[in-house]
Motif scaffolding. Structure first.
Motif, PDB file in Angstrom:
ATOM      1  N   ASP A  60       0.935  -1.292  -0.016  1.00  0.00           N
ATOM      2  CA  ASP A  60       0.020   0.187   0.101  1.00  0.00           C
ATOM      3  C   ASP A  60       0.751   1.087   0.164  1.00  0.00           C
ATOM      4  OD1 ASP A  60       0.207   0.578   2.713  1.00  0.00           O
ATOM      5  OD2 ASP A  60      -0.651  -0.522   3.604  1.00  0.00           O
ATOM      6  N   ASN A  61       0.277   1.859  -0.294  1.00  0.00           N
ATOM      7  CA  ASN A  61       0.595   3.774   0.026  1.00  0.00           C
ATOM      8  C   ASN A  61       1.845   3.779   1.130  1.00  0.00           C
ATOM      9  OD1 ASN A  61      -0.361   4.085  -2.869  1.00  0.00           O
ATOM     10  ND2 ASN A  61      -1.438   5.321  -1.986  1.00  0.00           N
ATOM     11  N   ARG A  62       1.445   3.335   2.255  1.00  0.00           N
ATOM     12  CA  ARG A  62       2.149   3.498   3.588  1.00  0.00           C
ATOM     13  C   ARG A  62       3.774   3.124   3.669  1.00  0.00           C
ATOM     14  NH1 ARG A  62       0.572   2.206   9.322  1.00  0.00           N
ATOM     15  NH2 ARG A  62       2.241   3.619  11.001  1.00  0.00           N
ATOM     16  N   ASP A  63       3.637   1.822   2.476  1.00  0.00           N
ATOM     17  CA  ASP A  63       4.646   0.697   2.814  1.00  0.00           C
ATOM     18  C   ASP A  63       5.574   1.033   2.084  1.00  0.00           C
ATOM     19  OD1 ASP A  63       3.366  -1.172   4.594  1.00  0.00           O
ATOM     20  OD2 ASP A  63       3.111  -3.009   3.032  1.00  0.00           O
ATOM     21  N   GLN A  64       4.570   1.751   0.365  1.00  0.00           N
ATOM     22  CA  GLN A  64       5.542   2.405  -0.475  1.00  0.00           C
ATOM     23  C   GLN A  64       6.665   3.669  -0.074  1.00  0.00           C
ATOM     24  OE1 GLN A  64       3.918   2.538  -4.197  1.00  0.00           O
ATOM     25  NE2 GLN A  64       2.586   1.183  -4.061  1.00  0.00           N
ATOM     26  N   ARG A  65       5.847   4.331   1.016  1.00  0.00           N
ATOM     27  CA  ARG A  65       6.374   5.987   1.116  1.00  0.00           C
ATOM     28  C   ARG A  65       7.370   4.953   1.856  1.00  0.00           C
ATOM     29  NH1 ARG A  65       1.399   7.421   1.511  1.00  0.00           N
ATOM     30  NH2 ARG A  65       1.486   7.026   3.556  1.00  0.00           N
ATOM     31  N   LEU A  66       7.408   3.956   3.051  1.00  0.00           N
ATOM     32  CA  LEU A  66       8.745   3.843   4.068  1.00  0.00           C
ATOM     33  C   LEU A  66       9.839   2.791   3.185  1.00  0.00           C
ATOM     34  CD1 LEU A  66       9.776   3.086   6.667  1.00  0.00           C
ATOM     35  CD2 LEU A  66       8.728   1.441   6.718  1.00  0.00           C
ATOM     36  N   ALA A  67       9.126   2.595   2.162  1.00  0.00           N
ATOM     37  CA  ALA A  67      10.107   0.740   1.204  1.00  0.00           C
ATOM     38  C   ALA A  67      11.361   2.068   0.674  1.00  0.00           C
ATOM     39  CB  ALA A  67       9.913  -0.047   0.525  1.00  0.00           C
ATOM     40  N   ALA A  68      10.835   3.528   0.515  1.00  0.00           N
ATOM     41  CA  ALA A  68      11.405   4.154  -0.502  1.00  0.00           C
ATOM     42  C   ALA A  68      12.110   4.611   0.079  1.00  0.00           C
ATOM     43  CB  ALA A  68      10.370   5.419  -0.870  1.00  0.00           C
ATOM     44  N   LYS A  69      12.031   5.544   1.607  1.00  0.00           N
ATOM     45  CA  LYS A  69      13.815   6.025   2.431  1.00  0.00           C
ATOM     46  C   LYS A  69      14.054   4.542   2.674  1.00  0.00           C
ATOM     47  CE  LYS A  69      10.101   7.684   5.642  1.00  0.00           C
ATOM     48  NZ  LYS A  69      10.104   7.934   7.010  1.00  0.00           N
ATOM     49  N   PHE A  70      14.713   3.796   2.578  1.00  0.00           N
ATOM     50  CA  PHE A  70      15.502   2.542   2.713  1.00  0.00           C
ATOM     51  C   PHE A  70      16.390   2.630   1.003  1.00  0.00           C
ATOM     52  CE2 PHE A  70      11.810  -0.954   3.929  1.00  0.00           C
ATOM     53  CZ  PHE A  70      12.469  -0.619   4.579  1.00  0.00           C
ATOM     54  N   PHE A  71      16.353   3.577   0.225  1.00  0.00           N
ATOM     55  CA  PHE A  71      17.387   3.858  -0.517  1.00  0.00           C
ATOM     56  C   PHE A  71      18.233   4.862  -0.408  1.00  0.00           C
ATOM     57  CE2 PHE A  71      13.949   2.007  -3.549  1.00  0.00           C
ATOM     58  CZ  PHE A  71      15.111   2.017  -4.487  1.00  0.00           C
ATOM     59  N   LYS A  72      17.534   6.497   0.339  1.00  0.00           N
ATOM     60  CA  LYS A  72      18.514   7.128   1.011  1.00  0.00           C
ATOM     61  C   LYS A  72      19.011   6.270   2.483  1.00  0.00           C
ATOM     62  CE  LYS A  72      17.217  11.363  -1.402  1.00  0.00           C
ATOM     63  NZ  LYS A  72      17.207  12.891  -1.279  1.00  0.00           N
ATOM     64  N   GLN A  73      18.501   5.882   3.407  1.00  0.00           N
ATOM     65  CA  GLN A  73      18.554   5.264   3.627  1.00  0.00           C
ATOM     66  C   GLN A  73      19.109   3.980   4.443  1.00  0.00           C
ATOM     67  OE1 GLN A  73      16.353   7.226   7.186  1.00  0.00           O
ATOM     68  NE2 GLN A  73      15.763   8.714   5.784  1.00  0.00           N
ATOM     69  N   PRO A  74      19.795   3.356   3.974  1.00  0.00           N
ATOM     70  CA  PRO A  74      19.862   1.742   3.453  1.00  0.00           C
ATOM     71  C   PRO A  74      19.832   0.928   5.348  1.00  0.00           C
ATOM     72  CG  PRO A  74      21.124   1.949   2.335  1.00  0.00           C
ATOM     73  CD  PRO A  74      21.033   3.398   2.453  1.00  0.00           C
ATOM     74  N   HIS A  75      20.497   1.640   6.061  1.00  0.00           N
ATOM     75  CA  HIS A  75      20.306   1.211   8.214  1.00  0.00           C
ATOM     76  C   HIS A  75      18.949   0.922   8.191  1.00  0.00           C
ATOM     77  CE1 HIS A  75      22.025  -0.745  11.436  1.00  0.00           C
ATOM     78  NE2 HIS A  75      21.519   0.883  11.461  1.00  0.00           N
ATOM     79  N   LEU A  76      18.332   1.691   7.873  1.00  0.00           N
ATOM     80  CA  LEU A  76      16.769   1.936   8.235  1.00  0.00           C
ATOM     81  C   LEU A  76      16.436   0.469   7.807  1.00  0.00           C
ATOM     82  CD1 LEU A  76      14.531   3.120   9.923  1.00  0.00           C
ATOM     83  CD2 LEU A  76      13.865   3.901   7.237  1.00  0.00           C
ATOM     84  N   ALA A  77      16.465   0.004   6.755  1.00  0.00           N
ATOM     85  CA  ALA A  77      15.924  -1.152   6.563  1.00  0.00           C
ATOM     86  C   ALA A  77      15.996  -2.486   8.251  1.00  0.00           C
ATOM     87  CB  ALA A  77      15.987  -1.834   5.129  1.00  0.00           C
ATOM     88  N   GLN A  78      17.437  -2.309   8.104  1.00  0.00           N
ATOM     89  CA  GLN A  78      17.899  -3.251   8.753  1.00  0.00           C
ATOM     90  C   GLN A  78      17.487  -2.963  10.243  1.00  0.00           C
ATOM     91  OE1 GLN A  78      19.561  -6.100   8.531  1.00  0.00           O
ATOM     92  NE2 GLN A  78      20.606  -6.346  10.733  1.00  0.00           N
ATOM     93  N   GLU A  79      17.178  -2.234  10.524  1.00  0.00           N
ATOM     94  CA  GLU A  79      16.345  -0.606  11.903  1.00  0.00           C
ATOM     95  C   GLU A  79      15.495  -1.571  11.948  1.00  0.00           C
ATOM     96  OE1 GLU A  79      16.300   2.554  12.834  1.00  0.00           O
ATOM     97  OE2 GLU A  79      18.648   3.255  12.365  1.00  0.00           O
ATOM     98  N   ILE A  80      14.478  -1.464  10.916  1.00  0.00           N
ATOM     99  CA  ILE A  80      12.650  -2.209  11.026  1.00  0.00           C
ATOM    100  C   ILE A  80      13.193  -3.605  10.798  1.00  0.00           C
ATOM    101  CG2 ILE A  80      10.870  -2.764   9.060  1.00  0.00           C
ATOM    102  CD1 ILE A  80      12.161   0.477   8.639  1.00  0.00           C
ATOM    103  N   ARG A  81      14.164  -4.006  10.245  1.00  0.00           N
ATOM    104  CA  ARG A  81      13.983  -5.779   9.961  1.00  0.00           C
ATOM    105  C   ARG A  81      14.690  -6.523  11.707  1.00  0.00           C
ATOM    106  NH1 ARG A  81      16.919 -10.493  10.055  1.00  0.00           N
ATOM    107  NH2 ARG A  81      18.534  -9.185   9.961  1.00  0.00           N
ATOM    108  N   GLN A  82      15.079  -5.563  12.503  1.00  0.00           N
ATOM    109  CA  GLN A  82      15.609  -6.291  14.248  1.00  0.00           C
ATOM    110  C   GLN A  82      14.533  -5.745  15.029  1.00  0.00           C
ATOM    111  OE1 GLN A  82      20.144  -4.950  13.688  1.00  0.00           O
ATOM    112  NE2 GLN A  82      20.340  -6.687  13.576  1.00  0.00           N
ATOM    113  N   SER A  83      13.836  -4.725  14.441  1.00  0.00           N
ATOM    114  CA  SER A  83      12.362  -3.945  15.881  1.00  0.00           C
ATOM    115  C   SER A  83      11.800  -5.133  16.414  1.00  0.00           C
ATOM    116  CB  SER A  83      11.960  -3.403  14.135  1.00  0.00           C
ATOM    117  OG  SER A  83      10.833  -2.609  15.960  1.00  0.00           O
TER     118      SER A  83
END
Length: 99
Positions: free
Chosen positions: A52-75
């Protein structure tokens, strides 16, 4: 007439970007390789079907902040865990469809 052509081309370029989704825009503006517009467009198409749009906006942040993906994965956050499952399905589908 010659002065009008650049204005029309610029307008067409801006209009094309306006229709891009969050993931496609982030992909196109990232520094991960050149000549990737077609790939970014394909990934956005898969995102439109799987996130959905909310998930897309969050996933888009991973391009500029790759570490954010790791933080969310381990949250430990339940919402992050549910998102990550959807995001993994999206990634698998994008890899399969856009390869």
């Amino acid at each position: 007439m010659k002065k009008l052509i650049p204005v029309v081309l610029a307008g067409a370029t801006i209009a094309g970007c306006a229709g891009a989704g969050a993931i496609e825009t982030a992909c196109n503006t990232s520094d991960r390789g050149a000549n990737k517009r077609q790939l970014c467009s394909c990934i956005q198409q898969v995102a439109d079907f799987t996130l959905d749009n909310r998930d897309q906006r969050l996933a888009a942040k991973f391009f500029k902040q790759p570490h954010l993906a790791q933080e969310i994965r381990q949250s430990d956050n339940q919402g992050h865990e549910v998102f990550w499952k959807r995001y993994n399905k999206f990634g698998d589908a994008a890899e399969s469809y856009c390869s």
